[in-house]
Design a protein around this motif. Structure first.
Motif, PDB file in Angstrom:
ATOM      1  N   MET A 178       0.802  -1.216   0.000  1.00 35.96           N
ATOM      2  CA  MET A 178       0.000   0.000   0.000  1.00 35.96           C
ATOM      3  C   MET A 178       0.838   1.270   0.000  1.00 35.96           C
ATOM      4  O   MET A 178       0.422   2.317  -0.519  1.00 35.96           O
ATOM      5  CB  MET A 178      -0.927  -0.003   1.219  1.00 35.96           C
ATOM      6  CG  MET A 178      -1.732   1.262   1.420  1.00 35.96           C
ATOM      7  SD  MET A 178      -2.637   1.183   2.989  1.00 35.96           S
ATOM      8  CE  MET A 178      -2.902   2.927   3.275  1.00 35.96           C
ATOM      9  N   ILE A 179       2.048   1.203   0.553  1.00 33.46           N
ATOM     10  CA  ILE A 179       2.852   2.415   0.744  1.00 33.46           C
ATOM     11  C   ILE A 179       4.203   2.352   0.045  1.00 33.46           C
ATOM     12  O   ILE A 179       4.994   3.291   0.151  1.00 33.46           O
ATOM     13  CB  ILE A 179       3.070   2.701   2.245  1.00 33.46           C
ATOM     14  CG1 ILE A 179       3.656   1.463   2.943  1.00 33.46           C
ATOM     15  CG2 ILE A 179       1.772   3.148   2.898  1.00 33.46           C
ATOM     16  CD1 ILE A 179       4.048   1.703   4.389  1.00 33.46           C
ATOM     17  N   ASP A 180       4.491   1.280  -0.676  1.00 35.18           N
ATOM     18  CA  ASP A 180       5.789   1.137  -1.345  1.00 35.18           C
ATOM     19  C   ASP A 180       5.900   2.093  -2.533  1.00 35.18           C
ATOM     20  O   ASP A 180       5.073   2.073  -3.438  1.00 35.18           O
ATOM     21  CB  ASP A 180       5.973  -0.296  -1.851  1.00 35.18           C
ATOM     22  CG  ASP A 180       6.230  -1.294  -0.741  1.00 35.18           C
ATOM     23  OD1 ASP A 180       6.728  -0.889   0.321  1.00 35.18           O
ATOM     24  OD2 ASP A 180       5.928  -2.492  -0.946  1.00 35.18           O
ATOM     25  N   HIS A 181       6.940   2.900  -2.526  1.00 33.86           N
ATOM     26  CA  HIS A 181       7.257   3.789  -3.652  1.00 33.86           C
ATOM     27  C   HIS A 181       8.749   3.688  -3.937  1.00 33.86           C
ATOM     28  O   HIS A 181       9.555   3.458  -3.037  1.00 33.86           O
ATOM     29  CB  HIS A 181       6.942   5.259  -3.332  1.00 33.86           C
ATOM     30  CG  HIS A 181       5.502   5.558  -3.070  1.00 33.86           C
ATOM     31  ND1 HIS A 181       4.856   5.188  -1.911  1.00 33.86           N
ATOM     32  CD2 HIS A 181       4.582   6.229  -3.821  1.00 33.86           C
ATOM     33  CE1 HIS A 181       3.595   5.608  -1.963  1.00 33.86           C
ATOM     34  NE2 HIS A 181       3.408   6.245  -3.102  1.00 33.86           N
ATOM     35  N   VAL A 182       9.133   3.875  -5.186  1.00 39.62           N
ATOM     36  CA  VAL A 182      10.537   3.951  -5.561  1.00 39.62           C
ATOM     37  C   VAL A 182      10.715   5.160  -6.476  1.00 39.62           C
ATOM     38  O   VAL A 182       9.825   5.478  -7.271  1.00 39.62           O
ATOM     39  CB  VAL A 182      11.010   2.657  -6.255  1.00 39.62           C
ATOM     40  CG1 VAL A 182      10.201   2.367  -7.498  1.00 39.62           C
ATOM     41  CG2 VAL A 182      12.490   2.720  -6.603  1.00 39.62           C
ATOM     42  N   GLY A 183      11.842   5.870  -6.318  1.00 38.85           N
ATOM     43  CA  GLY A 183      12.014   7.076  -7.114  1.00 38.85           C
ATOM     44  C   GLY A 183      13.448   7.552  -7.160  1.00 38.85           C
ATOM     45  O   GLY A 183      14.340   6.986  -6.510  1.00 38.85           O
ATOM     46  N   PRO A 184      13.696   8.622  -7.902  1.00 40.23           N
ATOM     47  CA  PRO A 184      15.065   9.105  -8.159  1.00 40.23           C
ATOM     48  C   PRO A 184      15.576  10.118  -7.138  1.00 40.23           C
ATOM     49  O   PRO A 184      14.814  10.861  -6.529  1.00 40.23           O
ATOM     50  CB  PRO A 184      14.930   9.764  -9.535  1.00 40.23           C
ATOM     51  CG  PRO A 184      13.509  10.256  -9.571  1.00 40.23           C
ATOM     52  CD  PRO A 184      12.703   9.274  -8.764  1.00 40.23           C
ATOM     53  N   LEU A 185      16.901  10.128  -6.989  1.00 40.56           N
ATOM     54  CA  LEU A 185      17.631  11.145  -6.235  1.00 40.56           C
ATOM     55  C   LEU A 185      18.699  11.727  -7.155  1.00 40.56           C
ATOM     56  O   LEU A 185      19.330  10.998  -7.924  1.00 40.56           O
ATOM     57  CB  LEU A 185      18.297  10.545  -4.998  1.00 40.56           C
ATOM     58  CG  LEU A 185      17.355  10.029  -3.911  1.00 40.56           C
ATOM     59  CD1 LEU A 185      17.728   8.621  -3.502  1.00 40.56           C
ATOM     60  CD2 LEU A 185      17.392  10.959  -2.703  1.00 40.56           C
ATOM     61  N   ALA A 186      18.908  13.042  -7.090  1.00 42.03           N
ATOM     62  CA  ALA A 186      19.879  13.694  -7.975  1.00 42.03           C
ATOM     63  C   ALA A 186      20.245  15.057  -7.403  1.00 42.03           C
ATOM     64  O   ALA A 186      19.621  15.549  -6.461  1.00 42.03           O
ATOM     65  CB  ALA A 186      19.302  13.848  -9.386  1.00 42.03           C
ATOM     66  N   THR A 187      21.260  15.676  -8.012  1.00 40.07           N
ATOM     67  CA  THR A 187      21.690  17.000  -7.554  1.00 40.07           C
ATOM     68  C   THR A 187      20.903  18.122  -8.210  1.00 40.07           C
ATOM     69  O   THR A 187      21.048  19.285  -7.829  1.00 40.07           O
ATOM     70  CB  THR A 187      23.184  17.220  -7.837  1.00 40.07           C
ATOM     71  OG1 THR A 187      23.417  17.080  -9.246  1.00 40.07           O
ATOM     72  CG2 THR A 187      24.042  16.219  -7.082  1.00 40.07           C
ATOM     73  N   ASN A 188      20.068  17.803  -9.226  1.00 39.26           N
ATOM     74  CA  ASN A 188      19.289  18.843  -9.883  1.00 39.26           C
ATOM     75  C   ASN A 188      17.969  18.267 -10.384  1.00 39.26           C
ATOM     76  O   ASN A 188      17.825  17.046 -10.533  1.00 39.26           O
ATOM     77  CB  ASN A 188      20.082  19.468 -11.034  1.00 39.26           C
ATOM     78  CG  ASN A 188      20.502  18.438 -12.069  1.00 39.26           C
ATOM     79  OD1 ASN A 188      19.669  17.989 -12.854  1.00 39.26           O
ATOM     80  ND2 ASN A 188      21.767  18.046 -12.072  1.00 39.26           N
ATOM     81  N   VAL A 189      17.011  19.130 -10.630  1.00 37.61           N
ATOM     82  CA  VAL A 189      15.668  18.690 -11.001  1.00 37.61           C
ATOM     83  C   VAL A 189      15.638  18.099 -12.408  1.00 37.61           C
ATOM     84  O   VAL A 189      14.814  17.223 -12.711  1.00 37.61           O
ATOM     85  CB  VAL A 189      14.661  19.851 -10.843  1.00 37.61           C
ATOM     86  CG1 VAL A 189      14.909  20.954 -11.843  1.00 37.61           C
ATOM     87  CG2 VAL A 189      13.229  19.354 -10.947  1.00 37.61           C
ATOM     88  N   GLU A 190      16.548  18.539 -13.283  1.00 41.60           N
ATOM     89  CA  GLU A 190      16.588  17.986 -14.644  1.00 41.60           C
ATOM     90  C   GLU A 190      16.924  16.500 -14.624  1.00 41.60           C
ATOM     91  O   GLU A 190      16.344  15.699 -15.379  1.00 41.60           O
ATOM     92  CB  GLU A 190      17.612  18.740 -15.495  1.00 41.60           C
ATOM     93  CG  GLU A 190      17.165  20.121 -15.946  1.00 41.60           C
ATOM     94  CD  GLU A 190      17.315  21.189 -14.872  1.00 41.60           C
ATOM     95  OE1 GLU A 190      16.809  22.310 -15.070  1.00 41.60           O
ATOM     96  OE2 GLU A 190      17.956  20.902 -13.828  1.00 41.60           O
ATOM     97  N   ASP A 191      17.862  16.106 -13.775  1.00 40.73           N
ATOM     98  CA  ASP A 191      18.220  14.692 -13.684  1.00 40.73           C
ATOM     99  C   ASP A 191      17.103  13.879 -13.029  1.00 40.73           C
ATOM    100  O   ASP A 191      16.919  12.703 -13.351  1.00 40.73           O
ATOM    101  CB  ASP A 191      19.523  14.525 -12.910  1.00 40.73           C
ATOM    102  CG  ASP A 191      20.746  14.839 -13.761  1.00 40.73           C
ATOM    103  OD1 ASP A 191      20.587  14.991 -14.993  1.00 40.73           O
ATOM    104  OD2 ASP A 191      21.857  14.940 -13.208  1.00 40.73           O
TER     105      ASP A 191
END
Length: 410
Positions: free
Chosen positions: A93-106
């Motif tokens: 119900m709560i599992d999410h996966v997503g990106p981390l980066a130094t800028n919003v474009e990445d």
């Protein structure tokens, strides 16, 4: 948090001995290491390679919290936008996966790569786009940025963006006045600099969001996450994982030393399963839908909502050893470790339950009460479900208005 690995703690690149957040500690620290080196921070030469992009998991804030502590960008996407296949989850119900980066474009580029229905993950829904229908987030964000830089027509009267600061999010337990003011002033200054309209919006249920999250998921999380319990839906499992379940004494001894939050999760499920009938969990799920409706109603009047990501800057890493002293009432190591995590997810976990996208954006610095070090502050931007592009655009607008981490104050 970042002291739970049996291999040792993950230090914050901006200040050794301080937390890098969790649970995606390593992901955030490696990305932030690149940012800290680029900023000219000394003493980082012997720390090995850094990275441009990383992926994190987020069930209560585990992408956004390390992003905030480490001064980088971290996106918890809309629930069901990115498949969770092949990742050890806590609860579907709560599992999410997503990106981390130094800028919003990445962030946008990696979201384009990751998003889309894979035919395997039951968390995805009819709203989830097919791979060939996924928005080209990075291209659309670039086009938006270019458009914003064009000269504006003097007769334009409609605000470019309507931003609502959730009043209750600035009043959560343990909120640092300096962190709250850093987020509020950055939002007011940098959004309005680009023609956005910023005002406060009260969403009373937000104050109950973390409690609703707890009641909705805690009585099943341990057996799913650590016991290998199969979900009620057909899934592609991870056969190389062999859970120790039921837990034995060795398991508890290791966790008590390194990660008592897992012990707390097991204890919580035991207590809730005995004390809380399934009807109570079903009631909590109805409250989740009520909470979702409250955010949706606010998002009919605002394009995005804003909160501080965390109530404080990164806390120091705890002493992992018990040192008996003259005061028998002094907290032991387990209690000290748990206290550091308490309340850190109060502004992030509600959106794991409701499924709205949330992006932590670096917005400045604040002093730690422990040593006076200046550490990063994160601002969370929340948007309508499946309008992750709108969240990215808001972050870009904030940046173009001057919103960023900025140089580290002396």
């Amino acid at each position: 948090m970042s002291y739970t690995s049996i291999f040792g703690p993950v230090n914050n690149p901006w200040q050794r001995g301080f937390n890098s957040g969790g649970s995606s500690s390593g992901s955030a620290a490696l990305v932030a290491l690149r940012a800290a080196r680029k900023a000219g921070l000394e003493g980082l030469d012997d720390l090995g390679p850094d990275v441009e992009l990383a992926i994190g998991g987020d069930q209560a804030g585990s992408i956004r919290i390390p992003a905030a502590y480490c001064g980088i960008y971290g996106l918890k996407p809309t629930f069901g936008l990115i498949p969770y296949t092949g990742i050890a989850g806590l609860l579907p119900m709560i599992d999410h996966v997503g990106p981390l980066a130094t800028n919003v474009e990445d962030i946008a580029l990696l979201l384009t790569v990751l998003a889309g229905y894979d035919g395997l993950d039951p968390r995805m829904s009819p709203e989830s786009p097919l791979r060939e229908k996924v928005q080209q987030y990075h291209e659309e964000l670039a086009a938006f940025g270019a458009q914003i830089l064009q000269p504006k027509h003097p007769s334009a009267s409609k605000p470019l963006l309507r931003v609502g600061l959730i009043t209750e999010s600035f009043q959560i337990t343990g909120m640092s006045e300096e962190v709250a003011e850093t987020v509020r002033s950055a939002a007011m200054k940098c959004f309005t600099a680009q023609g956005a309209e910023v005002s406060e919006v009260s969403i009373p249920m937000h104050a109950l969001g973390a409690t609703i999250w707890t009641a909705a998921v805690r009585n099943q999380m341990a057996s799913h996450a650590f016991g290998g319990r199969a979900t009620d839906l057909l899934t592609h499992d991870m056969p190389h994982l062999s859970p120790i379940w039921p837990s034995n004494q060795e398991f508890y001894d290791v966790l008590s030393r390194h990660n008592p939050a897992v012990v707390l999760t097991i204890l919580g499920e035991t207590l809730l399963a005995d004390a809380m009938p399934l009807s109570a969990q079903r009631k909590a799920h109805r409250h989740v839908l009520e909470l979702r409706a409250a955010y949706d109603d606010a998002l009919r009047h605002y394009d995005v909502l804003v909160t501080p990501t965390t109530p404080t800057v990164a806390p120091p890493l705890p002493d992992m050893e018990d040192h008996p002293g003259p005061d028998p009432t002094a907290p032991g190591s387990v209690e000290r470790m748990l206290r550091l995590a308490a309340g850190s997810t109060n502004n992030t976990s509600p959106f794991n339950a409701t499924g709205h996208p949330g992006l932590s954006v670096p917005c400045g610095w604040a002093a730690s009460p422990h040593g006076g070090y200046k550490l990063p502050v994160g601002m969370q931007i929340v948007g309508r479900r499946f309008d992750d592009l709108g969240v990215l655009k808001a972050a870009k607008l904030f940046e173009l208005g001057g919103g960023k981490l900025g140089p580290r104050p002396a």
